[in-house]
Design an enzyme around this catalytic site. Sequence first.
Site, mmCIF file in Angstrom:
data_model
loop_
_atom_site.group_PDB
_atom_site.id
_atom_site.type_symbol
_atom_site.label_atom_id
_atom_site.label_comp_id
_atom_site.label_asym_id
_atom_site.label_seq_id
_atom_site.Cartn_x
_atom_site.Cartn_y
_atom_site.Cartn_z
ATOM 1 N N TYR A 68 0.849 -1.202 0.000
ATOM 2 C CA TYR A 68 0.000 0.000 0.000
ATOM 3 C C TYR A 68 0.884 1.251 0.000
ATOM 4 O O TYR A 68 0.671 2.185 -0.784
ATOM 5 C CB TYR A 68 -0.907 -0.022 1.236
ATOM 6 C CG TYR A 68 -1.858 1.148 1.350
ATOM 7 C CD1 TYR A 68 -3.027 1.201 0.601
ATOM 8 C CD2 TYR A 68 -1.587 2.209 2.223
ATOM 9 C CE1 TYR A 68 -3.902 2.275 0.712
ATOM 10 C CE2 TYR A 68 -2.454 3.286 2.346
ATOM 11 C CZ TYR A 68 -3.617 3.311 1.590
ATOM 12 O OH TYR A 68 -4.486 4.378 1.705
ATOM 13 N N LYS A 121 1.122 4.149 -2.901
ATOM 14 C CA LYS A 121 0.791 5.552 -2.597
ATOM 15 C C LYS A 121 1.990 6.473 -2.794
ATOM 16 O O LYS A 121 1.822 7.637 -3.176
ATOM 17 C CB LYS A 121 0.227 5.653 -1.176
ATOM 18 C CG LYS A 121 -1.143 4.986 -1.006
ATOM 19 C CD LYS A 121 -2.185 5.612 -1.921
ATOM 20 C CE LYS A 121 -3.598 5.133 -1.637
ATOM 21 N NZ LYS A 121 -4.589 5.727 -2.551
#
Length: 246
Positions: free
Chosen positions: A154, A158
Site C-alpha cells: 500500500y 501511494k
Amino acid sequence: MASLKTVLVTGASKGIGQATADLLAHEGYNVIINFNKSEKEALSLYNKLKNKGLSVRIYKANVSKKNEVKDMIDFCIKEFGTIDILINNAGISQEKLFVDITDEDWDNMINTNLKSVFYCTQEVLKHMISKKRGKIINISSIWGMIGASCEAHYSAAKAGVIGLTKALAKEMGPSNIQINCITPGVIQTGMLDSYNQNELNVLRENTPLMKLGSPKDIANCVLFLVSNRADFITGQVISPNGGFVV
Ligand code: NDP
C-alpha cells in the site's frame, strides 16, 4: 476565465469519494459518480443528488481495467461534452506482513491504487491538453510519505502516486493543467474496519488535534484545489492529517 465544471470522481460509492462527489455536486459541478462493486451505495448517492435537481451521472467501471476506463471517459464526454477535473480517489488497502504478500496481493494493490491513476489520467489528458485547461487531484496517503508497517505494498503504491503527481505536474504545466496530490491522515471510513477500538484510540491520541478525520475534511481540501483559487498550485502534496505528520 470561467470555472471548470465537469468532474469525474473515481471510487465515489463510499467514504472520501462519496463525500467529495456530494460536496462538488452541491457546489454546482457536473459530477460523474464512479463505482465498481458498491452499486447500492452509489445509486443511493446518485438518487439523493438527482432528487435535489443536481447535475449527476453514475458509471460502473473497474479503474484498474484500461478498456473500462476508456469507456467511462467516453461516457463523460458524451454526457457533458467535456471533462475538466479528475479526482483519482479509488483505492484499496490491506494489512499483511511483508513476507506474506503474494504476487496476487502485490499486483492487485499496484493495479488498483497506482495503475488506475495512470489509466484514468492518460485518458482524460487527451481531452485536457487540447483545451489547455484541467485539474487532476490524486488521493495518496500519509503512508505514501512516511511508510506504514505491515502495509508495504500500500505504501509503495501511494508513494508512486506522489512521484507520478510531481513528474506530471512538470510535464503538464505548459498545457495549463494543474496536478496535485492529497495525502489524508487517518480518516473515518470503511477502510478502517480492520482496526479495533484500541488501535483507533492509539491513532487518535497520536494526532495533535486529538481526533480522526472525516471524509468531509478531505472533500473540503479537494473543493479548494479544484477551484480558481488554487490556479497557481501544482505538483504539491497537501496533507490534511490533524498534525499526525508534520
Ligand atoms: P473506502 O473503502 O470507504 O472507499 C473506497 C472506494 O474506492 C469505494 O468507493 C470503492 O468502490 C472504490 N474502489 C476500490 N477499488 C476500485 C476499483 N477497482 N474501481 C473503481 N472503484 C474502486 O475508502 P476511503 O474512502 O477511505 O478511501 C478513498 C481513498 O483515500 C483511497 O485511495 C485510500 O487509499 C485513500 N486514503 C484513505 C485513508 C483513510 O484513512 N480512510 C487515509 C489515506 C488515504 P466500490 O466499493 O464500488 O468497489
